[in-house]
Design an enzyme around this catalytic site. Sequence first.
Site, PDB file in Angstrom:
ATOM      1  N   CYS A 204      55.142 -14.848  75.966  1.00  9.28           N
ATOM      2  CA  CYS A 204      55.858 -13.683  75.429  1.00  9.28           C
ATOM      3  C   CYS A 204      56.160 -13.848  73.945  1.00  9.28           C
ATOM      4  CB  CYS A 204      57.163 -13.484  76.201  1.00  9.28           C
ATOM      5  SG  CYS A 204      58.135 -12.087  75.596  1.00  9.28           S
TER       6      CYS A 204
ATOM      7  N   GLU B 198      49.539  -3.682  73.548  1.00 11.37           N
ATOM      8  CA  GLU B 198      49.310  -3.810  74.993  1.00 11.37           C
ATOM      9  C   GLU B 198      48.694  -2.526  75.539  1.00 11.37           C
ATOM     10  OE1 GLU B 198      53.654  -4.996  75.803  1.00 11.37           O
ATOM     11  OE2 GLU B 198      52.495  -6.200  77.208  1.00 11.37           O
TER      12      GLU B 198
ATOM     13  N   TRP C 196      60.586  -3.941  76.353  1.00 11.42           N
ATOM     14  CA  TRP C 196      59.859  -2.745  75.947  1.00 11.42           C
ATOM     15  C   TRP C 196      58.437  -3.142  75.580  1.00 11.42           C
ATOM     16  CZ3 TRP C 196      64.501  -4.238  73.553  1.00 11.42           C
ATOM     17  CH2 TRP C 196      64.353  -5.007  72.382  1.00 11.42           C
TER      18      TRP C 196
ATOM     19  N   ARG D  67      60.410 -12.703  72.412  1.00  8.09           N
ATOM     20  CA  ARG D  67      61.536 -13.437  72.983  1.00  8.09           C
ATOM     21  C   ARG D  67      62.805 -13.443  72.153  1.00  8.09           C
ATOM     22  NH1 ARG D  67      58.880 -19.113  74.292  1.00  8.09           N
ATOM     23  NH2 ARG D  67      56.927 -18.317  73.423  1.00  8.09           N
TER      24      ARG D  67
HETATM   25  N1  ARG Z   1      50.713  -6.161  79.262  1.00  8.09           N
HETATM   26  C1  ARG Z   1      51.397  -5.516  80.336  1.00  8.09           C
HETATM   27  C2  ARG Z   1      51.059  -4.029  80.342  1.00  8.09           C
HETATM   28  O1  ARG Z   1      50.412  -3.567  79.456  1.00  8.09           O
HETATM   29  C3  ARG Z   1      52.899  -5.677  80.214  1.00  8.09           C
HETATM   30  C4  ARG Z   1      53.406  -7.097  80.098  1.00  8.09           C
HETATM   31  C5  ARG Z   1      54.853  -7.190  79.640  1.00  8.09           C
HETATM   32  N2  ARG Z   1      55.020  -6.596  78.339  1.00  8.09           N
HETATM   33  C6  ARG Z   1      56.179  -6.449  77.700  1.00  8.09           C
HETATM   34  N3  ARG Z   1      56.173  -5.853  76.537  1.00  8.09           N
HETATM   35  N4  ARG Z   1      57.315  -6.868  78.216  1.00  8.09           N
HETATM   36  O2  ARG Z   1      51.452  -3.290  81.213  1.00  8.09           O
END
Ligand code: ARG
Length: 369
Positions: free
Chosen positions: A67, A238, A233, A70
Amino acid sequence: MPAFVPRHDQAQREAEALEFLHLYHAETGQPGLRQRQAALYRDGHLTLSTQELTFGARVAWRNSTRCVGRLPWQTLRVNDLRHVTDHDGVFTHLLAHLHGTLNGGRILPTMSVFGPGVRIHNDQLIRYAGYRQPDGTVTGDPQNAALTEYLRGLGWPGGPGTPFDVLPLAIEAAGQVQLFELPPDAVHEVRIEHPTCPAIAGLGLRWHALPVISNMTLEVGGESFQAAPFNGWYLQTEIAARNLTDERRYDLLPAVAAALGLDTRTRRSLWVDRALLELNVAVLHSFDRDGVRIADHHAVTRQFRHFETLEARAGRSVRGRWSWLLPPMAPATTPLWDRAYDDTEVRPNFTAQQPVWQAARPGVCPFHP
Ligand code: ARG
């Protein structure tokens, strides 16, 4: 509870519990270490107080090597729901979790810890269906095709068949699995549009506001909590540089490039990179437009450096997995590029669960097959 715990597991459990008690009392300055040690030796395990559980969950986040977000680990809100062990109770509290953590878009990192025997079979609370078509293509998120089929097998009739149908939850309690449909008001989504290219909105893209991981076991003080869904969030990469763009996911770069009017005859025109960039711009713009909190890779990597400074000041070392911390876009422009990280895992932490719908293949890691 198993009637018999193998000797070395029990010893390990007690060692972890003891280590956790020392950590908790050293970091929080709370009195009572002696009494807690005595309780551990008496019972052979720890029954964590809500304060200990909350601290442990926060440290589990702090220890998460993958992560990059953090820095705010101490702000994690923990709903201590260890007394909740029935389907309806779990579902009701999951709805409350989704509502409370969204907080009108000013997302509050949250975890809900449920009692023994509870497990959520979905890997996240909010996921889009992936419907395998007879011609081999998938409508929706191909990553969730196996989960979708598993839920169909449990009796889900399927959704309307759009690329963004929200899957129901499979909640296990007391050895029974039940399906629960999330009501529309529990699932906040963001429509994706580009600030200057209207054709992007025409693609009809959307994504959910919350990434709520629901298939990781929280390991604290020798105790394991299988049902402990948690979220912060999103980071825009991602969604825009993986979920919507990976060839094994929504594979949308060709469509985005077409919307942008790019020359896609050869990759040497760098249309892939341009489409990727503009989709990232669109996701940030759209979340900002709706007031839904989202990180960007430039800010979050700088915040991670700050986290490292604060941890060093507290006398702690930061562990990390470089390949996960670095964003999949312009990684060399971030301050993490030329750094090295020790990727040793320490507890408290989260461990991955084998998906229920995936037949166990001995020796093969489900996440890195
Ligand atoms: N990578 C994952 C997704 O796209 C989420 C993982 C957790 N990500 C976060 N920002 N807490 O669904």
